[in-house]
Design an enzyme around this catalytic site. Structure first.
Site, mmCIF file in Angstrom:
data_model
loop_
_atom_site.group_PDB
_atom_site.id
_atom_site.type_symbol
_atom_site.label_atom_id
_atom_site.label_comp_id
_atom_site.label_asym_id
_atom_site.label_seq_id
_atom_site.Cartn_x
_atom_site.Cartn_y
_atom_site.Cartn_z
ATOM 1 N N GLU A 29 6.561 -5.778 -4.379
ATOM 2 C CA GLU A 29 5.668 -5.837 -5.541
ATOM 3 C C GLU A 29 6.481 -6.244 -6.772
ATOM 4 O O GLU A 29 7.528 -5.651 -7.050
ATOM 5 C CB GLU A 29 4.999 -4.483 -5.768
ATOM 6 N N HIS A 80 3.890 1.469 -1.159
ATOM 7 C CA HIS A 80 4.523 1.547 -2.475
ATOM 8 C C HIS A 80 3.602 2.240 -3.483
ATOM 9 O O HIS A 80 4.027 3.132 -4.222
ATOM 10 C CB HIS A 80 4.864 0.134 -2.958
ATOM 11 N N LEU A 97 22.658 7.840 -1.230
ATOM 12 C CA LEU A 97 23.282 6.659 -1.827
ATOM 13 C C LEU A 97 22.390 5.438 -1.680
ATOM 14 O O LEU A 97 21.538 5.376 -0.783
ATOM 15 C CB LEU A 97 24.632 6.373 -1.150
ATOM 16 N N THR A 128 0.834 -1.201 0.000
ATOM 17 C CA THR A 128 0.000 0.000 0.000
ATOM 18 C C THR A 128 0.870 1.253 0.000
ATOM 19 O O THR A 128 0.612 2.219 -0.721
ATOM 20 C CB THR A 128 -0.926 0.013 1.232
#
Length: 316
Positions: free
Chosen positions: A273, A71, A217, A69
């Site tokens: 995902e 993401h 980084l 969610t």
């Protein structure tokens, strides 16, 4: 009022099974928000569309759900004109990005921490044009995510990721890759490549240096051999010194950008995902969004509130 308008986006599962959490959030923020809008997602892609189209209309975006969610919503918020400040409310199985931010794992407590105002500019990553907050993985990580039994995940939570890891290790096969970064090229074989922005994987703290989501980084871990002992060390943030010094079984680099090519297309796991494939163009986007942090966050610390079997990464 601290925020004139706030929007809380939550997934359908959270709405059905954890309705009490919504009440905790509202209670915590009621006196500090002029207008609070609750928006439920009902199908994949909803969170991204909602946050892209409506994010800039709000001062504060709250995301209640797991890593999947988060993401979705972050990919939408990153495209909004004038993104709002963002607060993650951990409602999934592993909640790895919330751990990176040092947030409590209880939704009500996480909502209360918003009032402390620990909001910071935060790095995100980008892979093939898509945003990730926590990690990108190729090989063993992707295979583990694909092998998770959804029914088992419902019953067993984090333990299901450990069991999936055991199943996947038996079948792990190396793949040929070429990794190009600012300081050179690595042409070799591996069973797993992990590119991390965050500091938690499957609830465990990753064994990386630097300041994680505020250092500009990415941390890159190349694992060339599969084995239960090595996998357990990586998964549980153990000391990898012996492996790094024993013939290059593990290679660790830090870089702002890289490209990964593979002999055959490989699935890419982005924050749990899986919908992209190699080749992968990966880079850090420094200070892209503003997130709220927990009381124990020092940009390198992760609040570890719950014990148990730590395993591989989760979706939400």
């Amino acid at each position: 009022m601290r925020w004139g308008r706030a929007m809380l986006v939550y997934n359908r599962k959270a709405g059905k099974e954890k309705a009490g959490q919504l009440g905790e959030v509202v209670a915590a923020l009621a006196g500090e928000v002029g207008e609070l809008t609750l928006v439920q997602t009902t199908e994949p892609g909803d969170g991204e569309k909602i946050c892209r189209d409506r994010g800039s209309d709000h001062d504060l975006l709250l995301v209640l759900g797991g890593d999947g969610t988060v993401h979705e919503c972050i990919n939408g918020a990153a495209e909004a004109a004038g993104p709002p400040e963002i607060a993650i409310l951990p409602g999934g199985t592993c909640n790895d990005f919330a751990r990176t931010l040092g947030l409590p794992m209880q939704v009500g407590r996480a909502a209360e921490e918003i009032l402390a105002g620990r909001v910071r500019d935060t790095d995100v990553g980008k892979v093939n044009g898509r945003i990730f907050t926590n990690f990108v993985g190729i090989g063993l990580i992707t295979d583990t995510s694909e092998n998770i039994d959804s029914d088992q995940k419902e019953r067993m939570g984090k333990l299901s990721y450990f069991l999936s890891t055991l199943r996947t290790l038996r079948q792990a096969e190396p793949f040929r890759f070429r990794l190009t970064h600012e300081e050179g090229v690595i042409d070799s074989e591996a069973v797993m490549i992990l590119v991390a922005n965050g500091r938690s994987l499957g609830t465990a703290k990753l064994p990386f240096a630097g300041e994680g989501v505020q250092d500009g980084l990415l941390d890159v871990l190349i694992v060339r051999e599969a084995g239960l002992s090595l996998a357990w060390q990586v998964i549980n943030g153990g000391d990898l010194t012996d492996y790094r010094e024993s013939g290059g079984i593990i290679e660790y680099i830090r870089t702002p950008s890289l490209r990964i090519d593979t002999d055959e297309p490989k699935g890419i796991d982005s924050d749990g995902e899986i919908y992209l494939q190699t080749p992968a163009e990966i880079s850090v986007v420094p200070s892209k969004l503003r997130f709220f942090y927990g009381p124990n966050a020092d940009t390198n610390g992760i609040e570890d509130e719950d014990a148990g079997i730590d395993a591989m990464p989760s979706g939400g």
